[in-house]
Design a protein around this motif. Structure first.
Motif, short mmCIF file in Angstrom:
data_model
loop_
_atom_site.label_atom_id
_atom_site.label_comp_id
_atom_site.label_asym_id
_atom_site.label_seq_id
_atom_site.Cartn_x
_atom_site.Cartn_y
_atom_site.Cartn_z
N ILE A 1 0.84 -1.19 0.00
CA ILE A 1 0.00 0.00 0.00
C ILE A 1 0.88 1.25 0.00
CG2 ILE A 1 -1.74 1.30 1.29
CD1 ILE A 1 -2.64 -1.38 2.49
N VAL A 2 0.65 2.11 -0.96
CA VAL A 2 1.39 3.36 -1.08
C VAL A 2 0.55 4.50 -0.48
CG1 VAL A 2 2.47 4.99 -2.69
CG2 VAL A 2 2.45 2.53 -3.21
N ILE A 3 1.13 5.24 0.45
CA ILE A 3 0.47 6.42 1.01
C ILE A 3 1.11 7.64 0.36
CG2 ILE A 3 -0.20 7.64 3.10
CD1 ILE A 3 -1.16 4.73 3.03
N ALA A 4 0.33 8.42 -0.38
CA ALA A 4 0.94 9.50 -1.15
C ALA A 4 0.00 10.68 -1.32
CB ALA A 4 1.35 8.98 -2.54
N ARG B 1 0.39 -9.14 9.82
CA ARG B 1 1.82 -8.87 9.91
C ARG B 1 2.13 -7.73 8.95
NH1 ARG B 1 6.13 -13.22 9.83
NH2 ARG B 1 7.12 -11.54 10.98
N VAL B 2 2.68 -6.64 9.50
CA VAL B 2 2.83 -5.40 8.74
C VAL B 2 4.28 -4.92 8.77
CG1 VAL B 2 2.01 -3.03 8.46
CG2 VAL B 2 0.47 -4.77 9.40
N LEU B 3 4.73 -4.45 7.61
CA LEU B 3 6.04 -3.80 7.49
C LEU B 3 5.82 -2.37 6.99
CD1 LEU B 3 9.18 -3.79 7.38
CD2 LEU B 3 8.97 -4.64 5.02
N LEU B 4 6.34 -1.41 7.75
CA LEU B 4 6.32 0.00 7.35
C LEU B 4 7.67 0.36 6.75
CD1 LEU B 4 4.70 2.09 10.25
CD2 LEU B 4 4.07 2.22 7.84
N ILE B 5 7.68 1.04 5.60
CA ILE B 5 8.92 1.52 5.00
C ILE B 5 8.84 3.03 4.85
CG2 ILE B 5 10.49 1.40 3.04
CD1 ILE B 5 9.52 -1.41 2.48
N ASP B 6 9.81 3.72 5.44
CA ASP B 6 9.85 5.18 5.43
C ASP B 6 10.71 5.65 4.26
OD1 ASP B 6 9.95 7.86 5.96
OD2 ASP B 6 10.68 7.68 8.01
N LEU B 7 10.06 6.20 3.22
CA LEU B 7 10.76 6.68 2.03
C LEU B 7 10.91 8.20 2.02
CD1 LEU B 7 9.03 4.38 -0.60
CD2 LEU B 7 11.42 4.25 0.11
N ASP B 8 10.58 8.84 3.12
CA ASP B 8 10.68 10.29 3.23
C ASP B 8 11.99 10.66 3.90
OD1 ASP B 8 10.44 13.00 3.71
OD2 ASP B 8 8.35 12.88 4.36
N GLN B 9 12.82 11.44 3.24
CA GLN B 9 14.14 11.79 3.77
C GLN B 9 14.07 12.49 5.13
OE1 GLN B 9 14.57 14.07 0.23
NE2 GLN B 9 14.91 15.99 1.34
N GLN B 10 12.92 13.11 5.44
CA GLN B 10 12.79 13.78 6.73
C GLN B 10 12.75 12.79 7.89
OE1 GLN B 10 9.89 17.10 6.84
NE2 GLN B 10 9.65 16.76 4.66
N GLY B 11 12.33 11.56 7.62
CA GLY B 11 12.38 10.51 8.62
C GLY B 11 11.40 10.66 9.77
N ASP C 1 1.64 -9.67 5.67
CA ASP C 1 0.33 -9.53 5.04
C ASP C 1 0.22 -8.20 4.30
OD1 ASP C 1 -0.99 -11.97 6.12
OD2 ASP C 1 -0.61 -10.98 8.04
N TYR C 2 0.82 -7.16 4.90
CA TYR C 2 0.77 -5.82 4.29
C TYR C 2 2.12 -5.14 4.43
CZ TYR C 2 -4.29 -6.21 4.00
OH TYR C 2 -5.56 -6.63 3.68
N ILE C 3 2.51 -4.43 3.37
CA ILE C 3 3.68 -3.56 3.41
C ILE C 3 3.18 -2.15 3.07
CG2 ILE C 3 5.90 -3.00 2.35
CD1 ILE C 3 6.24 -6.01 1.80
N VAL C 4 3.46 -1.20 3.96
CA VAL C 4 2.95 0.17 3.82
C VAL C 4 4.12 1.11 3.56
CG1 VAL C 4 1.64 2.02 4.92
CG2 VAL C 4 1.04 -0.37 5.39
N LEU C 5 4.02 1.89 2.49
CA LEU C 5 5.09 2.79 2.07
C LEU C 5 4.69 4.24 2.32
CD1 LEU C 5 5.84 1.17 -1.43
CD2 LEU C 5 6.80 0.54 0.79
N ASP C 6 5.46 4.92 3.18
CA ASP C 6 5.24 6.35 3.42
C ASP C 6 6.19 7.14 2.53
OD1 ASP C 6 4.28 8.70 4.60
OD2 ASP C 6 5.90 8.72 6.06
#
Length: 265
Positions: A16-19, A44-54, A126-131
């Motif tokens: 899932i892409v949050i944009a 089961r969830v994995l969050l990935i932080d793609l925002d350089q501000q962190g 089950d889900y991977i969420v991309l910020d």
């Protein structure tokens, strides 16, 4: 251990892409709360932080000194070694060095880097969420290529709402252009920080109009404005931990329920 359904069949994570190409609309909060609410459903969830501000990395209490998604994209570490366990869910942190992404990931095949990394762990979740950063950059394109579903948080101002149309145009180009790079589609529009005002009522009507233009019948749900959203960030907790029965926490659980319903068919 691989994630399983109730029938014992192995899952492949839904990504899932949050944009939104406008900042300050609640993307990071939405990413965290969707992940937290899905975790409450035993996903089961994995969050990935793609925002350089962190900001996401900081708000979930992750250790920014450890390997980041930047390190994994450059092949310095395996993606499995960049995953951290937090009280909310598993997380891969951001890095300030992501600001160099547009200069460093310039080869045509680089847009597939994130998708290739996710392939190594997609059976574990089950889900991977991309910020994402609000900028229209190579990292956002990577997210669209890696993602299946897009959720767009928006405030009631015109700039935020216009961002939805811009996102849809980019996705359509990647998905339906001469060469198809993506299978992503917008499945949800979230109006954040809502109050009982004429302005928010009008914004809700505008979202319905935008949803028709986007197509595919995306859900439209609101998240009520509350000071607890800011408070929970200071203590590095999700709303589901800090104020589970607050209005926005319940709103996000409703969103998570709709995500599961939409992605389980």
């Amino acid at each position: 251990m691989l994630a399983k359904t109730e029938k014992g069949v192995y899952n492949v994570a839904k990504t899932i892409v949050i944009a939104n190409q406008k900042g300050g609309v609640g993307k990071t909060t939405t990413a965290i709360e969707i992940a937290a609410a899905l975790s409450l459903q035993k996903k089961r969830v994995l969050l990935i932080d793609l925002d350089q501000q962190g900001n996401l990395s900081r708000y979930v209490g992750a250790d920014n000194r450890k390997a980041s998604i930047y390190d994994a994209l450059h092949g310095k570490v395996k993606i499995q070694n960049a995953i951290q366990r937090t009280e909310i869910c598993d997380v891969i942190t951001s890095s300030p060095e992501l600001s160099k992404a547009d200069r460093e990931f310039v080869d045509a095949d680089d847009v597939f880097l994130l998708a290739d990394l996710i392939d190594f762990v997609k059976e574990e979740y089950d889900y991977i969420v991309l910020d994402n950063n609000p900028s229209r950059n190579v990292l956002l394109t990577m997210a669209y290529v890696a993602g299946q579903y897009v959720i767009v948080p928006s405030e009631c101002d015109a700039g935020s709402l216009d961002g939805i149309a811009a996102i849809n145009r980019d996705i359509v180009k990647l998905r339906d252009g001469r060469m198809s790079f993506s299978k992503a589609r917008i499945i949800g529009l979230v109006l954040t920080k809502t109050e009982r005002t004429v302005m928010h009522s009008v914004a809700g009507e505008e979202l319905e109009r935008i949803a028709e233009l986007v197509g595919g019948d995306p859900f439209i749900l609101n998240v009520k404005k509350s000071i607890v959203v800011s408070e929970c960030k200071k203590v590095c907790q999700s709303l589901q931990q800090y104020a589970k029965w607050s209005a926005p926490a319940m709103d996000y659980r409703k969103i998570a329920e709709e995500i599961v319903r939409r992605t389980s068919t």
